[in-house]
Design a protein around this motif. Sequence first.
Motif, PDB file in Angstrom:
ATOM      1  N   UNK A 146      28.299  49.207  45.020  1.00 55.89           N
ATOM      2  CA  UNK A 146      28.496  47.893  45.642  1.00 55.89           C
ATOM      3  C   UNK A 146      29.158  48.065  47.002  1.00 55.89           C
ATOM      4  N   UNK A 147      30.138  48.949  47.059  1.00 56.17           N
ATOM      5  CA  UNK A 147      30.841  49.188  48.321  1.00 56.17           C
ATOM      6  C   UNK A 147      29.874  49.680  49.392  1.00 56.17           C
ATOM      7  N   UNK A 189      28.713  47.727  52.760  1.00 54.63           N
ATOM      8  CA  UNK A 189      28.934  48.340  54.065  1.00 54.63           C
ATOM      9  C   UNK A 189      27.624  48.457  54.843  1.00 54.63           C
ATOM     10  N   UNK A 240      35.217  43.037  49.014  1.00 59.36           N
ATOM     11  CA  UNK A 240      35.422  43.913  47.856  1.00 59.36           C
ATOM     12  C   UNK A 240      36.661  43.492  47.067  1.00 59.36           C
ATOM     13  N   UNK A 280      34.836  44.563  41.051  1.00 58.14           N
ATOM     14  CA  UNK A 280      34.114  44.936  42.267  1.00 58.14           C
ATOM     15  C   UNK A 280      32.632  45.135  41.980  1.00 58.14           C
ATOM     16  N   UNK A 281      32.341  45.721  40.828  1.00 61.09           N
ATOM     17  CA  UNK A 281      30.938  45.983  40.474  1.00 61.09           C
ATOM     18  C   UNK A 281      30.255  44.716  39.972  1.00 61.09           C
ATOM     19  N   UNK A 282      31.007  43.631  39.901  1.00 63.77           N
ATOM     20  CA  UNK A 282      30.475  42.377  39.356  1.00 63.77           C
ATOM     21  C   UNK A 282      29.872  42.622  37.977  1.00 63.77           C
ATOM     22  N   UNK A 335      37.027  54.667  47.230  1.00 60.52           N
ATOM     23  CA  UNK A 335      36.017  54.556  46.176  1.00 60.52           C
ATOM     24  C   UNK A 335      35.045  55.726  46.258  1.00 60.52           C
ATOM     25  N   UNK A 382      39.388  50.534  50.825  1.00 60.71           N
ATOM     26  CA  UNK A 382      38.818  50.662  49.486  1.00 60.71           C
ATOM     27  C   UNK A 382      37.522  51.459  49.522  1.00 60.71           C
ATOM     28  N   UNK A 383      36.686  51.204  50.522  1.00 62.84           N
ATOM     29  CA  UNK A 383      35.406  51.893  50.603  1.00 62.84           C
ATOM     30  C   UNK A 383      35.565  53.400  50.651  1.00 62.84           C
ATOM     31  N   UNK A 441      35.964  44.831  53.323  1.00 55.77           N
ATOM     32  CA  UNK A 441      37.170  45.037  52.520  1.00 55.77           C
ATOM     33  C   UNK A 441      37.614  43.726  51.861  1.00 55.77           C
ATOM     34  N   UNK A 501      33.808  45.869  59.044  1.00 54.99           N
ATOM     35  CA  UNK A 501      34.370  46.596  57.913  1.00 54.99           C
ATOM     36  C   UNK A 501      35.500  45.806  57.256  1.00 54.99           C
TER      37      UNK A 501
END
Lengths: 151, 151
Positions: A31-32, A36, A129, B148-150, B25, B21-22, A126, A122
């Motif tokens: 997802x991240x 992005x 997320x 985050x991953x829903x 992760x 976070x990106x 964030x 970005x």
Amino acid sequence: MSLTRRAPAEQPDLAPLEDKLGFWLRLAQQVSFDTLHRMLGPLNLTPGRLGVLLLIEANPDIRQAVLAEALRIKPSNLTVLLAALEAEGLIRRAEEAGNRRANRLRLTTAGRALLKRGAAAEAEVEKELAEGLDPAGRAALLAALRHIARG
Amino acid sequence: MSLTRRAPAEQPDLAPLEDKLGFWLRLAQQVSFDTLHRMLGPLNLTPGRLGVLLLIEANPDIRQAVLAEALRIKPSNLTVLLAALEAEGLIRRAEEAGNRRANRLRLTTAGRALLKRGAAAEAEVEKELAEGLDPAGRAALLAALRHIARG
DNA sequence: TATTGTTATACTCTATAACTATA
DNA sequence: TATAGTTATAGAGTATAACAATA
């Protein structure tokens, strides 16, 4: 209630995956990356390219090997990223004075301008997320991820 | 203190990445995959292959499309995984009675035996990843990742 | 026509090894 | 000999499109 049974509504038992850090790390990271790429794509940036620009700005005249280690990517892969960024006029590579093997990296004016827009995009990512996480929860998540990453 | 300056000890400013976070992760997921591959490799398993075995065991006679969605991979990629697992005698694909398009999946005895060893290895990985996290912290991490991953 | 699965293919990220040029 | 960077290549994991068989 209906007696038709086409598309049997199958809802499988997901219990074996539910408590697996490995599984949810993979999904969260996907997802991240997706987010992005969606937000940075229009700027012709990727997560990797943005990371390069961010660290060069914070560390003018950084060397490639140091940058690669900071980003946790291989020097050979950084070379490719840098060649493209330089060809696009976003960074400059200059031989180190007194050591013609080493390259010192700097942002160009165009690079600084693009970074500004990339950093804004970005920041949105964030926010997206961490949406639904309170600041303490976000900090705890970051700390846990850093711990797992041994960073 | 030494005055030699070969290998200038360069410690770059990592601040721009520290709270992303990106970035973390990505690193945490890399550690997770590396650890999984290291522990599962000797069993000729991968994270993806183990996931397939885990869900088939919990859901005997599951259909491929349902399994793919549960694992969050594409049906076309699942096909390749399943073909290999079947060739190795770990699973069986049987046409669904009354719908010869659909395949129903089951573990073989060999598959069940290998899964047992794979699950044990995976449990070690989970322990390694969560090492240093108390149970509440681990639960919070899982919840945040799932959010985050829903999922 | 729609569904289930398959094949072929391509793209991204990552990793390794062999190489050039400097030191 | 060792270091900095480069090139070429390969491997996962993931994604899309076109297809065959079946419904």
